[in-house]
Design a protein around this motif. Sequence first.
Motif, PDB file in Angstrom:
ATOM      1  N   GLY A 199       0.105 -21.846  -9.434  1.00 55.75           N
ATOM      2  CA  GLY A 199       0.873 -22.801  -8.642  1.00 55.75           C
ATOM      3  C   GLY A 199       1.449 -23.952  -9.438  1.00 55.75           C
ATOM      4  N   ARG A 200       1.151 -24.032 -10.706  1.00 56.51           N
ATOM      5  CA  ARG A 200       1.666 -25.134 -11.535  1.00 56.51           C
ATOM      6  C   ARG A 200       3.093 -24.824 -12.007  1.00 56.51           C
ATOM      7  NH1 ARG A 200      -1.017 -28.499 -16.535  1.00 56.51           N
ATOM      8  NH2 ARG A 200       0.875 -29.647 -17.021  1.00 56.51           N
ATOM      9  N   GLN A 201       3.908 -25.855 -11.986  1.00 61.74           N
ATOM     10  CA  GLN A 201       5.277 -25.712 -12.482  1.00 61.74           C
ATOM     11  C   GLN A 201       5.239 -25.568 -14.001  1.00 61.74           C
ATOM     12  OE1 GLN A 201       8.257 -28.980 -12.007  1.00 61.74           O
ATOM     13  NE2 GLN A 201       9.060 -27.562 -10.481  1.00 61.74           N
ATOM     14  N   ILE A 202       5.920 -24.550 -14.507  1.00 55.54           N
ATOM     15  CA  ILE A 202       5.927 -24.276 -15.941  1.00 55.54           C
ATOM     16  C   ILE A 202       7.317 -24.515 -16.537  1.00 55.54           C
ATOM     17  CG2 ILE A 202       6.285 -21.787 -15.584  1.00 55.54           C
ATOM     18  CD1 ILE A 202       4.483 -21.331 -18.068  1.00 55.54           C
ATOM     19  N   VAL A 203       8.364 -24.385 -15.717  1.00 54.88           N
ATOM     20  CA  VAL A 203       9.741 -24.626 -16.143  1.00 54.88           C
ATOM     21  C   VAL A 203      10.388 -25.544 -15.116  1.00 54.88           C
ATOM     22  CG1 VAL A 203      11.993 -23.549 -16.565  1.00 54.88           C
ATOM     23  CG2 VAL A 203       9.919 -22.338 -17.219  1.00 54.88           C
ATOM     24  N   TRP A 204      11.138 -26.535 -15.584  1.00 55.72           N
ATOM     25  CA  TRP A 204      11.815 -27.433 -14.644  1.00 55.72           C
ATOM     26  C   TRP A 204      13.103 -27.974 -15.246  1.00 55.72           C
ATOM     27  CZ3 TRP A 204       7.321 -28.393 -17.166  1.00 55.72           C
ATOM     28  CH2 TRP A 204       7.246 -29.520 -17.971  1.00 55.72           C
ATOM     29  N   LYS A 205      13.991 -28.393 -14.332  1.00 52.85           N
ATOM     30  CA  LYS A 205      15.280 -29.019 -14.654  1.00 52.85           C
ATOM     31  C   LYS A 205      16.199 -28.133 -15.502  1.00 52.85           C
ATOM     32  CE  LYS A 205      13.687 -33.772 -14.342  1.00 52.85           C
ATOM     33  NZ  LYS A 205      13.571 -35.065 -15.011  1.00 52.85           N
ATOM     34  N   MET A 206      16.175 -26.816 -15.266  1.00 54.81           N
ATOM     35  CA  MET A 206      17.061 -25.918 -15.991  1.00 54.81           C
ATOM     36  C   MET A 206      18.411 -25.878 -15.281  1.00 54.81           C
ATOM     37  SD  MET A 206      15.349 -24.957 -18.594  1.00 54.81           S
ATOM     38  CE  MET A 206      16.220 -23.591 -19.285  1.00 54.81           C
ATOM     39  N   GLN A 207      19.454 -26.142 -16.022  1.00 52.24           N
ATOM     40  CA  GLN A 207      20.806 -26.175 -15.464  1.00 52.24           C
ATOM     41  C   GLN A 207      21.562 -24.918 -15.873  1.00 52.24           C
ATOM     42  OE1 GLN A 207      23.236 -29.431 -16.816  1.00 52.24           O
ATOM     43  NE2 GLN A 207      24.756 -29.093 -15.232  1.00 52.24           N
ATOM     44  N   SER A 208      22.147 -24.253 -14.882  1.00 53.93           N
ATOM     45  CA  SER A 208      22.947 -23.070 -15.169  1.00 53.93           C
ATOM     46  C   SER A 208      24.255 -23.491 -15.824  1.00 53.93           C
ATOM     47  CB  SER A 208      23.246 -22.297 -13.883  1.00 53.93           C
ATOM     48  OG  SER A 208      24.095 -21.204 -14.173  1.00 53.93           O
ATOM     49  N   LYS A 209      24.550 -22.874 -16.953  1.00 53.09           N
ATOM     50  CA  LYS A 209      25.819 -23.105 -17.650  1.00 53.09           C
ATOM     51  C   LYS A 209      26.770 -21.934 -17.414  1.00 53.09           C
ATOM     52  CE  LYS A 209      24.703 -26.969 -19.625  1.00 53.09           C
ATOM     53  NZ  LYS A 209      25.411 -28.201 -19.380  1.00 53.09           N
ATOM     54  N   GLY A 210      26.342 -20.982 -16.591  1.00 56.84           N
ATOM     55  CA  GLY A 210      27.132 -19.795 -16.315  1.00 56.84           C
ATOM     56  C   GLY A 210      26.800 -18.680 -17.282  1.00 56.84           C
ATOM     57  N   SER A 211      27.190 -17.479 -16.939  1.00 56.04           N
ATOM     58  CA  SER A 211      26.979 -16.285 -17.770  1.00 56.04           C
ATOM     59  C   SER A 211      25.518 -16.075 -18.156  1.00 56.04           C
ATOM     60  CB  SER A 211      27.845 -16.347 -19.029  1.00 56.04           C
ATOM     61  OG  SER A 211      29.200 -16.434 -18.683  1.00 56.04           O
ATOM     62  N   GLY A 212      24.587 -16.496 -17.286  1.00 54.13           N
ATOM     63  CA  GLY A 212      23.170 -16.274 -17.547  1.00 54.13           C
ATOM     64  C   GLY A 212      22.532 -17.258 -18.505  1.00 54.13           C
ATOM     65  N   VAL A 213      23.235 -18.328 -18.872  1.00 48.28           N
ATOM     66  CA  VAL A 213      22.707 -19.323 -19.807  1.00 48.28           C
ATOM     67  C   VAL A 213      22.198 -20.527 -19.017  1.00 48.28           C
ATOM     68  CG1 VAL A 213      23.291 -20.893 -21.700  1.00 48.28           C
ATOM     69  CG2 VAL A 213      24.243 -18.573 -21.652  1.00 48.28           C
ATOM     70  N   PHE A 214      20.989 -20.986 -19.367  1.00 48.01           N
ATOM     71  CA  PHE A 214      20.363 -22.137 -18.721  1.00 48.01           C
ATOM     72  C   PHE A 214      19.891 -23.087 -19.814  1.00 48.01           C
ATOM     73  CE2 PHE A 214      20.101 -18.542 -16.003  1.00 48.01           C
ATOM     74  CZ  PHE A 214      20.386 -19.035 -14.744  1.00 48.01           C
ATOM     75  N   GLU A 215      20.211 -24.383 -19.655  1.00 45.94           N
ATOM     76  CA  GLU A 215      19.876 -25.377 -20.683  1.00 45.94           C
ATOM     77  C   GLU A 215      19.419 -26.676 -20.036  1.00 45.94           C
ATOM     78  OE1 GLU A 215      23.521 -25.822 -22.849  1.00 45.94           O
ATOM     79  OE2 GLU A 215      23.207 -23.991 -24.009  1.00 45.94           O
ATOM     80  N   GLY A 216      18.955 -27.575 -20.891  1.00 46.12           N
ATOM     81  CA  GLY A 216      18.646 -28.935 -20.468  1.00 46.12           C
ATOM     82  C   GLY A 216      17.317 -29.105 -19.769  1.00 46.12           C
ATOM     83  N   GLY A 217      16.523 -28.050 -19.719  1.00 43.63           N
ATOM     84  CA  GLY A 217      15.263 -28.128 -19.009  1.00 43.63           C
ATOM     85  C   GLY A 217      14.075 -28.296 -19.936  1.00 43.63           C
ATOM     86  N   MET A 218      12.917 -28.178 -19.333  1.00 40.62           N
ATOM     87  CA  MET A 218      11.652 -28.311 -20.049  1.00 40.62           C
ATOM     88  C   MET A 218      10.781 -27.113 -19.699  1.00 40.62           C
ATOM     89  SD  MET A 218      11.870 -31.252 -21.651  1.00 40.62           S
ATOM     90  CE  MET A 218      10.177 -31.633 -22.104  1.00 40.62           C
ATOM     91  N   ILE A 219       9.876 -26.783 -20.631  1.00 41.57           N
ATOM     92  CA  ILE A 219       8.885 -25.747 -20.391  1.00 41.57           C
ATOM     93  C   ILE A 219       7.530 -26.260 -20.854  1.00 41.57           C
ATOM     94  CG2 ILE A 219       9.298 -24.574 -22.601  1.00 41.57           C
ATOM     95  CD1 ILE A 219       8.766 -21.906 -21.016  1.00 41.57           C
ATOM     96  N   TRP A 220       6.504 -25.946 -20.067  1.00 48.00           N
ATOM     97  CA  TRP A 220       5.136 -26.328 -20.409  1.00 48.00           C
ATOM     98  C   TRP A 220       4.430 -25.095 -20.949  1.00 48.00           C
ATOM     99  CZ3 TRP A 220       0.639 -24.703 -17.593  1.00 48.00           C
ATOM    100  CH2 TRP A 220      -0.553 -25.294 -18.043  1.00 48.00           C
TER     101      TRP A 220
END
Length: 137
Positions: free
Chosen positions: A78-99
Amino acid sequence: MFTLSFSRITCIAAILCLFSGVAKAEISGLFKSEPNEEGKYITVMFNACNDGSGLFCGTIAGAFDENDEANEDYEHLGRQIVWKMQSKGSGVFEGGMIWAPDTDKSYNSQMKLAGDRLTVEGCFLFICRAQEWTRVQ
């Protein structure tokens, strides 16, 4: 002079909503991490973050041993492991964090989705770790 009728505005709004739904659907779902040295792995459920930001988050949904048996007592369920990922399109996600559960540290993260494969990367300065996760559902 260009004018928009109410019906054209409604149509444009419907199309934009349709495309925003497609973007959200591309990362929604359950993904299985790569196994660790002991053969244990986790599953992570991705959805839009609950804060209305339009960003994406992932929560640990399950933990499994080398025999694919569920560990119901895993302390991070139940713990958040990935957050604040922004879709840049074409399956690319950036700007987030991972624990990282193994180090109990958070890292800048980016992800790339290609079919049912999600490459997840966490970086600190110039040192990065990456895994390829597989969509389960």
